[in-house]
Design a protein around this motif. Structure first.
Motif, PDB file in Angstrom:
ATOM      1  N   VAL A 195       0.915  -1.118  -0.010  1.00  0.00           N
ATOM      2  CA  VAL A 195      -0.025   0.017   0.091  1.00  0.00           C
ATOM      3  C   VAL A 195       0.922   1.287  -0.020  1.00  0.00           C
ATOM      4  N   THR A 196       0.265   2.284  -0.490  1.00  0.00           N
ATOM      5  CA  THR A 196       1.203   3.746  -0.655  1.00  0.00           C
ATOM      6  C   THR A 196       0.279   4.581  -0.167  1.00  0.00           C
ATOM      7  N   ALA A 197       0.964   5.519   0.813  1.00  0.00           N
ATOM      8  CA  ALA A 197       0.281   6.906   1.097  1.00  0.00           C
ATOM      9  C   ALA A 197       0.237   7.739  -0.230  1.00  0.00           C
ATOM     10  N   VAL A 198      -0.618   8.628   0.011  1.00  0.00           N
ATOM     11  CA  VAL A 198      -0.635   9.774  -0.950  1.00  0.00           C
ATOM     12  C   VAL A 198      -0.502  11.024  -0.363  1.00  0.00           C
ATOM     13  N   ALA A 199       0.237  12.154  -1.055  1.00  0.00           N
ATOM     14  CA  ALA A 199       0.568  13.342  -0.735  1.00  0.00           C
ATOM     15  C   ALA A 199      -0.833  14.144  -0.231  1.00  0.00           C
ATOM     16  N   SER A 251      -6.383  13.714   3.091  1.00  0.00           N
ATOM     17  CA  SER A 251      -7.025  13.773   4.594  1.00  0.00           C
ATOM     18  C   SER A 251      -7.026  12.566   5.530  1.00  0.00           C
ATOM     19  N   VAL A 252      -6.938  12.631   6.656  1.00  0.00           N
ATOM     20  CA  VAL A 252      -6.764  11.275   7.247  1.00  0.00           C
ATOM     21  C   VAL A 252      -7.878  10.158   7.077  1.00  0.00           C
ATOM     22  N   VAL A 253      -9.084  10.772   6.973  1.00  0.00           N
ATOM     23  CA  VAL A 253     -10.427  10.061   6.491  1.00  0.00           C
ATOM     24  C   VAL A 253     -10.317   9.254   5.101  1.00  0.00           C
ATOM     25  N   ALA A 254      -9.629  10.099   4.253  1.00  0.00           N
ATOM     26  CA  ALA A 254      -9.475   9.586   2.710  1.00  0.00           C
ATOM     27  C   ALA A 254      -8.287   8.567   2.908  1.00  0.00           C
ATOM     28  N   ALA A 255      -7.307   8.761   3.585  1.00  0.00           N
ATOM     29  CA  ALA A 255      -6.296   8.042   3.757  1.00  0.00           C
ATOM     30  C   ALA A 255      -6.825   6.378   4.128  1.00  0.00           C
ATOM     31  N   ILE A 269       4.142  -0.458   3.558  1.00  0.00           N
ATOM     32  CA  ILE A 269       3.612   0.647   3.587  1.00  0.00           C
ATOM     33  C   ILE A 269       4.555   1.858   2.970  1.00  0.00           C
ATOM     34  N   ASP A 270       4.311   2.148   1.981  1.00  0.00           N
ATOM     35  CA  ASP A 270       5.121   3.086   1.120  1.00  0.00           C
ATOM     36  C   ASP A 270       4.731   4.474   1.494  1.00  0.00           C
ATOM     37  N   GLU A 271       5.802   5.128   1.345  1.00  0.00           N
ATOM     38  CA  GLU A 271       5.569   6.805   1.572  1.00  0.00           C
ATOM     39  C   GLU A 271       4.947   6.979   2.898  1.00  0.00           C
ATOM     40  N   LEU A 272       5.156   6.540   4.062  1.00  0.00           N
ATOM     41  CA  LEU A 272       4.701   6.515   5.256  1.00  0.00           C
ATOM     42  C   LEU A 272       4.661   7.913   5.863  1.00  0.00           C
ATOM     43  N   PRO A 273       5.663   8.980   5.410  1.00  0.00           N
ATOM     44  CA  PRO A 273       5.720  10.315   5.929  1.00  0.00           C
ATOM     45  C   PRO A 273       4.515  11.109   5.580  1.00  0.00           C
ATOM     46  N   TYR A 274       3.837  10.654   4.485  1.00  0.00           N
ATOM     47  CA  TYR A 274       2.440  11.537   4.041  1.00  0.00           C
ATOM     48  C   TYR A 274       1.328  11.206   5.109  1.00  0.00           C
ATOM     49  N   TRP A 275       1.463   9.901   5.287  1.00  0.00           N
ATOM     50  CA  TRP A 275       0.252   9.562   6.502  1.00  0.00           C
ATOM     51  C   TRP A 275       0.800  10.123   7.856  1.00  0.00           C
ATOM     52  N   MET A 276       2.062  10.216   8.193  1.00  0.00           N
ATOM     53  CA  MET A 276       2.421  10.720   9.352  1.00  0.00           C
ATOM     54  C   MET A 276       2.066  12.135   9.583  1.00  0.00           C
ATOM     55  N   ALA A 277       2.031  12.883   8.469  1.00  0.00           N
ATOM     56  CA  ALA A 277       1.617  14.146   8.587  1.00  0.00           C
ATOM     57  C   ALA A 277       0.501  14.336   9.078  1.00  0.00           C
ATOM     58  N   HIS A 278      -0.546  13.750   8.982  1.00  0.00           N
ATOM     59  CA  HIS A 278      -1.678  13.739   9.739  1.00  0.00           C
ATOM     60  C   HIS A 278      -2.255  12.911  10.662  1.00  0.00           C
ATOM     61  N   CYS A 324       8.392   2.452   4.364  1.00  0.00           N
ATOM     62  CA  CYS A 324       9.344   3.231   3.574  1.00  0.00           C
ATOM     63  C   CYS A 324       8.943   4.843   3.206  1.00  0.00           C
ATOM     64  N   GLY A 325       9.989   5.615   2.860  1.00  0.00           N
ATOM     65  CA  GLY A 325       9.819   6.846   2.784  1.00  0.00           C
ATOM     66  C   GLY A 325      10.909   7.721   1.997  1.00  0.00           C
ATOM     67  N   SER A 326      10.676   8.663   1.354  1.00  0.00           N
ATOM     68  CA  SER A 326      11.544   9.549   0.621  1.00  0.00           C
ATOM     69  C   SER A 326      12.107  10.877   1.411  1.00  0.00           C
ATOM     70  N   ALA A 327      11.139  11.198   2.474  1.00  0.00           N
ATOM     71  CA  ALA A 327      11.652  12.428   3.435  1.00  0.00           C
ATOM     72  C   ALA A 327      12.738  11.758   4.397  1.00  0.00           C
ATOM     73  N   MET A 328      13.938  11.931   3.959  1.00  0.00           N
ATOM     74  CA  MET A 328      14.970  11.534   4.802  1.00  0.00           C
ATOM     75  C   MET A 328      14.984  12.044   6.109  1.00  0.00           C
ATOM     76  N   SER A 329      14.783  13.118   6.477  1.00  0.00           N
ATOM     77  CA  SER A 329      14.404  13.602   7.821  1.00  0.00           C
ATOM     78  C   SER A 329      13.610  12.985   8.764  1.00  0.00           C
ATOM     79  N   VAL A 330      12.514  12.620   8.189  1.00  0.00           N
ATOM     80  CA  VAL A 330      11.336  11.850   8.858  1.00  0.00           C
ATOM     81  C   VAL A 330      11.785  10.338   8.992  1.00  0.00           C
ATOM     82  N   MET A 331      12.420   9.836   7.875  1.00  0.00           N
ATOM     83  CA  MET A 331      12.552   8.297   8.241  1.00  0.00           C
ATOM     84  C   MET A 331      13.982   8.219   9.037  1.00  0.00           C
ATOM     85  N   ASP A 332      14.879   9.026   9.015  1.00  0.00           N
ATOM     86  CA  ASP A 332      16.125   9.034   9.905  1.00  0.00           C
ATOM     87  C   ASP A 332      15.591   9.135  11.484  1.00  0.00           C
TER      88      ASP A 332
END
Length: 499
Positions: free
Chosen positions: A57-61, A64-68, A115-124, A153-161
């Motif tokens: 599954v992949t998160a979307v930038a 909203s939390v409900v849509a996610a 779970i790909d691009e987890l930082p997108y979900w973590m934003a909300h 997984c994620g591309s936002a390195m500051s979040v992933m680190d």
């Protein structure tokens, strides 16, 4: 588990991931995969999920939390072959629990959830790492999942680190922390289908080894250096294209929330591209104190945009360079020619920028490719027992001049540094001559004068244009010389001469 044929290279990464999946532990196991945008993380993890029968599954930038949660529920339902309405408006914990349970039913204890691009979900939903910690701890206590594998997984390195730092939820719980790197020179050439060595080097110097760039190019890959000129003008210098260097450089920085809207980070990159190689020099260009730059420089290094190394012979001499080729190209080529680029005089812009490209991009990039080749070479006759391959400088006996060494391989097993190899790496238009050996002999003597063990030292010359016959003959006669041409760096043959 066999790696699919469509996955180019990545043998070590695939082995690490399959080892993670196949571990005998019958409790829930967590893993982290990270890397800059376009490096191929999603492609690799999709292939892993397909090969293992897992759920990807992949998160979307900016969702909203409900849509996610509804999107996650829909992916779970498709995986299970049920209607999405059966999951209702489940919360994150219920969705994670259900997804893990289903993968275990499908594949046993090695069932995989990605779970790909987890930082997108973590934003909300910043509670997600904590929920994974909760499920992990329950499993370890025998109160939760009997097995299961989760990779975030994620591309936002500051979040992933940050996920695995200090007292964060996943600290000490992730069994694998894999950072995906760009392709090397040889693999990039194969990925783009470029057989000409000179063209492949230039392409790699412009874009680096991020495989995702190939699908963004609307022009067929260049086959010759002549075709490369038109390709550059029609891609990285064309504001209408997705590969336009200005758009890509800005996009890469926006990807990480730590850099969003930060003029200081952009200014630091501009200063390094302009030649500032230390915090003091960067501060001088920006008119800021060195102390105020420490954290932003560290952030850019951690995210993979800057490379911060210490000279191996002079540990207090920091060397900071641009690590991401497309950002380097943007700052050194596109920005100085922005007026021509904006008025659709892109061919003229590239023509004017080529001297800069050759001296400040291609030359240093070839040096780094030579060092990468040496680092990866398994033959001790070539790299000795060196544990470190880098560049350095050495002072003459009177301390009045500094001499750069493009490639040095050091063995620090003994009290003093043993120099396994020193080398020149030149991206010039002429073949290298015996003058290069003469210079390396002088550098070897200087290193010996400074107390380094040079008795095993191999002298290496790396060249984009080959070698003069006199140099080849001398190298074969001496027996302590390594000559490496560009095709060899691309894996198309053995060194011209080896020790």
């Amino acid at each position: 588990m066999r790696k699919p044929d469509r996955v180019l290279a990545r043998d070590e990464e695939w082995s690490a991931l399959t080892q993670f999946l196949g571990h005998h532990d019958d409790h829930l196991r967590l893993g982290v995969v990270s890397g800059r945008r376009r490096v191929g993380k999603s492609y690799l993890l999709r292939a892993l999920a397909e090969a293992s029968g897992g759920l990807y599954v992949t998160a979307v930038a900016e969702e909203s939390v409900v849509a996610a949660r509804r999107r996650f529920a829909g992916e779970i339902a498709r995986y299970a072959g049920i209607g999405p309405d059966l999951l209702g408006d489940a919360d994150w914990e219920s969705l994670l629990t259900t997804a893990i349970d289903l993968t275990i039913r499908s594949s046993g204890p090695q069932g995989l959830l990605v779970i790909d691009e987890l930082p997108y979900w973590m934003a909300h939903s910043p509670e997600l790492p904590g929920l994974l910690q909760l499920l992990y701890d329950r499993s370890q206590a025998g109160q939760g999942h009997a097995g299961g594998r989760v990779i975030v997984c994620g591309s936002a390195m500051s979040v992933m680190d940050h996920l695995l730092s200090g007292a964060k939820a996943l600290r000490g719980r992730a069994a694998i922390d894999l950072r995906l790197r760009p392709f090397d020179l040889a693999t990039t050439a194969r990925h783009w289908g470029v057989d000409d060595a000179a063209t492949a080097l230039r392409l790699h110097a412009i874009l680096g080894g991020s495989p995702g760039y190939r699908s963004l190019a609307n022009i067929a890959p260049p086959r010759t250096t002549a075709e490369l000129d038109a390709w550059v003008a029609g891609t990285v210098l064309d504001p209408r294209q997705a590969l336009f260097s200005a758009s890509e450089a800005e996009y890469l920085l926006r990807e990480d929330p730590k850099f969003t809207g930060s003029a200081l980070h952009y200014s630091i990159l501009n200063a390094v591209a302009a030649g500032a190689t230390s915090p003091a020099k960067i501060g001088g260009l920006l008119e800021q104190g060195r102390a105020s730059l420490t954290r932003p420089i560290e952030a850019l290094v951690s995210a993979g945009y800057l490379r911060h190394e210490s000279d191996p012979l002079w540990e207090r001499r920091p060397v900071i360079t641009i690590a991401d080729p497309i950002i380097r190209f943007h700052n050194l080529v596109t920005v100085p020619q922005r007026d021509l680029v904006a008025t659709e005089q892109r061919a003229q812009a590239w023509e004017r920028a080529r001297p800069t490209f050759t001296s400040r991009i291609l030359g240093p990039h070839f040096e780094e490719c030579a060092r990468d080749w040496l680092r990866a070479h398994p033959d001790p006759a070539i790299r000795g027992h060196a544990g470190l391959v880098s560049a350095t400088v050495v002072n003459d006996s009177k301390g009045q001049a500094k001499h750069e060494i493009d490639v040095i391989a050091l063995d620090r097993r003994s009290g003093r540094a043993g120099v396994s190899l020193i080398g020149e790496a030149k991206a010039t238009l002429t073949r290298r001559t015996t003058a290069d050996l003469d210079r390396l002999d002088r550098l070897k003597d200087l290193l010996a004068q400074h107390g380094h063990d040079t008795s095993p030292t191999v002298l290496a010359v790396f060249s984009t244009e080959g070698f003069h016959p006199d140099l080849i003959a001398t190298a074969r006669r001496r027996g302590d010389v390594l000559l490496v041409d560009l095709p060899t760096l691309l894996g198309a043959g053995d060194p011209v001469v080896r020790p």
